[in-house]
Design a protein around this motif. Structure first.
Motif, mmCIF file in Angstrom:
data_model
loop_
_atom_site.group_PDB
_atom_site.id
_atom_site.type_symbol
_atom_site.label_atom_id
_atom_site.label_comp_id
_atom_site.label_asym_id
_atom_site.label_seq_id
_atom_site.Cartn_x
_atom_site.Cartn_y
_atom_site.Cartn_z
ATOM 1 N N LYS A 8 9.956 25.048 26.781
ATOM 2 C CA LYS A 8 11.242 25.740 26.879
ATOM 3 C C LYS A 8 11.867 25.823 25.489
ATOM 4 O O LYS A 8 11.879 24.845 24.756
ATOM 5 C CB LYS A 8 12.169 24.976 27.825
ATOM 6 N N VAL A 9 12.369 26.976 25.162
ATOM 7 C CA VAL A 9 13.038 27.157 23.878
ATOM 8 C C VAL A 9 14.400 26.477 23.961
ATOM 9 O O VAL A 9 15.175 26.729 24.882
ATOM 10 C CB VAL A 9 13.192 28.650 23.540
ATOM 11 N N THR A 10 14.698 25.633 23.004
ATOM 12 C CA THR A 10 15.959 24.891 23.024
ATOM 13 C C THR A 10 17.115 25.756 22.529
ATOM 14 O O THR A 10 16.903 26.763 21.837
ATOM 15 C CB THR A 10 15.877 23.628 22.149
ATOM 16 N N ALA A 11 18.322 25.343 22.851
ATOM 17 C CA ALA A 11 19.519 26.044 22.388
ATOM 18 C C ALA A 11 19.576 26.036 20.865
ATOM 19 O O ALA A 11 19.983 27.029 20.253
ATOM 20 C CB ALA A 11 20.771 25.401 22.977
ATOM 21 N N LYS A 12 19.138 24.950 20.259
ATOM 22 C CA LYS A 12 19.138 24.868 18.797
ATOM 23 C C LYS A 12 18.184 25.905 18.207
ATOM 24 O O LYS A 12 18.525 26.575 17.234
ATOM 25 C CB LYS A 12 18.741 23.463 18.336
ATOM 26 N N GLN A 13 17.021 26.068 18.795
ATOM 27 C CA GLN A 13 16.062 27.055 18.295
ATOM 28 C C GLN A 13 16.619 28.474 18.427
ATOM 29 O O GLN A 13 16.474 29.290 17.519
ATOM 30 C CB GLN A 13 14.733 26.941 19.047
ATOM 31 N N VAL A 14 17.251 28.735 19.536
ATOM 32 C CA VAL A 14 17.852 30.053 19.747
ATOM 33 C C VAL A 14 18.992 30.277 18.745
ATOM 34 O O VAL A 14 19.108 31.347 18.140
ATOM 35 C CB VAL A 14 18.345 30.208 21.203
ATOM 36 N N ALA A 15 19.826 29.256 18.538
ATOM 37 C CA ALA A 15 20.940 29.356 17.592
ATOM 38 C C ALA A 15 20.421 29.625 16.185
ATOM 39 O O ALA A 15 20.951 30.493 15.474
ATOM 40 C CB ALA A 15 21.776 28.076 17.619
ATOM 41 N N ILE A 16 19.380 28.917 15.785
ATOM 42 C CA ILE A 16 18.801 29.126 14.452
ATOM 43 C C ILE A 16 18.245 30.543 14.338
ATOM 44 O O ILE A 16 18.382 31.198 13.297
ATOM 45 C CB ILE A 16 17.714 28.060 14.160
ATOM 46 N N GLY A 17 17.657 31.031 15.416
ATOM 47 C CA GLY A 17 17.172 32.410 15.415
ATOM 48 C C GLY A 17 18.286 33.415 15.180
ATOM 49 O O GLY A 17 18.149 34.333 14.368
ATOM 50 N N TYR A 18 19.388 33.226 15.888
ATOM 51 C CA TYR A 18 20.544 34.110 15.682
ATOM 52 C C TYR A 18 21.050 34.019 14.245
ATOM 53 O O TYR A 18 21.321 35.028 13.597
ATOM 54 C CB TYR A 18 21.682 33.758 16.640
ATOM 55 N N LEU A 19 21.195 32.788 13.745
ATOM 56 C CA LEU A 19 21.752 32.579 12.413
ATOM 57 C C LEU A 19 20.805 33.024 11.307
ATOM 58 O O LEU A 19 21.239 33.288 10.183
ATOM 59 C CB LEU A 19 22.146 31.111 12.232
ATOM 60 N N SER A 20 19.521 33.097 11.603
ATOM 61 C CA SER A 20 18.570 33.562 10.586
ATOM 62 C C SER A 20 18.685 35.066 10.366
ATOM 63 O O SER A 20 18.312 35.571 9.315
ATOM 64 C CB SER A 20 17.142 33.192 10.971
ATOM 65 N N ARG A 21 19.223 35.766 11.355
ATOM 66 C CA ARG A 21 19.381 37.212 11.229
ATOM 67 C C ARG A 21 20.698 37.601 10.562
ATOM 68 O O ARG A 21 20.753 38.552 9.797
ATOM 69 C CB ARG A 21 19.261 37.869 12.605
ATOM 70 N N ARG A 22 21.756 36.866 10.878
ATOM 71 C CA ARG A 22 23.069 37.113 10.260
ATOM 72 C C ARG A 22 23.988 35.936 10.553
ATOM 73 O O ARG A 22 23.745 35.159 11.475
ATOM 74 C CB ARG A 22 23.690 38.421 10.758
ATOM 75 N N ASP A 23 25.072 35.837 9.762
ATOM 76 C CA ASP A 23 26.067 34.799 10.017
ATOM 77 C C ASP A 23 26.811 35.116 11.315
ATOM 78 O O ASP A 23 26.965 36.285 11.685
ATOM 79 C CB ASP A 23 27.090 34.733 8.876
ATOM 80 N N HIS A 24 27.270 34.078 11.970
ATOM 81 C CA HIS A 24 28.060 34.202 13.188
ATOM 82 C C HIS A 24 29.259 33.262 13.083
ATOM 83 O O HIS A 24 29.195 32.248 12.395
ATOM 84 C CB HIS A 24 27.254 33.769 14.421
ATOM 85 N N ALA A 25 30.311 33.590 13.802
ATOM 86 C CA ALA A 25 31.419 32.658 13.982
ATOM 87 C C ALA A 25 30.977 31.647 15.038
ATOM 88 O O ALA A 25 30.128 31.943 15.890
ATOM 89 C CB ALA A 25 32.671 33.394 14.451
ATOM 90 N N GLU A 26 31.539 30.454 14.991
ATOM 91 C CA GLU A 26 31.159 29.423 15.950
ATOM 92 C C GLU A 26 31.368 29.883 17.386
ATOM 93 O O GLU A 26 30.490 29.711 18.245
ATOM 94 C CB GLU A 26 31.955 28.137 15.690
ATOM 95 N N MET A 27 32.516 30.493 17.666
ATOM 96 C CA MET A 27 32.797 30.938 19.029
ATOM 97 C C MET A 27 31.795 32.009 19.481
ATOM 98 O O MET A 27 31.317 31.996 20.609
ATOM 99 C CB MET A 27 34.219 31.496 19.134
ATOM 100 N N GLU A 28 31.460 32.900 18.583
ATOM 101 C CA GLU A 28 30.503 33.963 18.893
ATOM 102 C C GLU A 28 29.130 33.379 19.245
ATOM 103 O O GLU A 28 28.495 33.799 20.217
ATOM 104 C CB GLU A 28 30.397 34.877 17.663
ATOM 105 N N LEU A 29 28.693 32.369 18.487
ATOM 106 C CA LEU A 29 27.409 31.726 18.751
ATOM 107 C C LEU A 29 27.449 30.974 20.084
ATOM 108 O O LEU A 29 26.494 31.026 20.865
ATOM 109 C CB LEU A 29 27.040 30.788 17.601
#
Length: 154
Positions: A8-29
């Motif tokens: 199972k892909v962890t929330a941390k892995q998914v978060a890093i994936g999002y952040l690797s593409r562009r910056d996000h605000a904490e609430m948005e993530l």
């Protein structure tokens, strides 16, 4: 390996994936991770890890948004409102605006010049149209008056 296997892909892995593409605000993530149906504890842990490693930084994100939005011709009022909607704290917003050192009157004048050129508005209807455009962009009435060269006696 099937979809339902133990990998199972962890929330941390998914978060890093999002952040690797562009910056996000904490609430948005957080909202994106909730949309992936992760538990609150796992989301909190992923967010904490991203914050500790510096991958997630609301100040950096806000600075980037402000710089890009100024380049697009937006004013301070609209920027502040959009940042609040993204869950950025008032303290971070104020700090970033202090750091950006923009003359909002001159910025409004530049935006008006780019949009309308050097010609004056010759009708009341055209003046109102220009005023509404500048207001929508996020400039206050004093900045708009300065940018459009509107005098109090008009």
């Amino acid at each position: 390996m099937t979809k339902n296997s133990s990998h199972k892909v962890t929330a941390k892995q998914v978060a890093i994936g999002y952040l690797s593409r562009r910056d996000h605000a904490e609430m948005e993530l957080r909202i994106k991770l909730q949309g992936k149906h992760y538990g609150q504890d796992e989301i909190d842990s992923a967010i904490t890890d991203c914050l500790e490693h510096g991958w997630l930084n609301d100040h950096r994100y806000t600075s980037l948004i402000v710089r890009n939005s100024i380049a697009k011709g937006l004013g301070e009022l609209r920027l502040r409102e959009e940042l609040k909607k993204k869950g950025i704290s008032e303290a971070i917003i104020n700090l970033v605006f202090e750091e950006c050192d923009v003359d909002w009157f001159e910025h409004a004048k530049d935006v008006a010049l780019r949009k309308f050129g050097i010609s004056d508005a010759d009708t009341l209807k055209e003046k109102a149209k220009r005023y509404r455009f500048m207001e929508y962009r996020g400039f206050d009435s004093d900045q708009i008056s300065y940018a459009l060269n509107i005098r109090d006696d008009e």
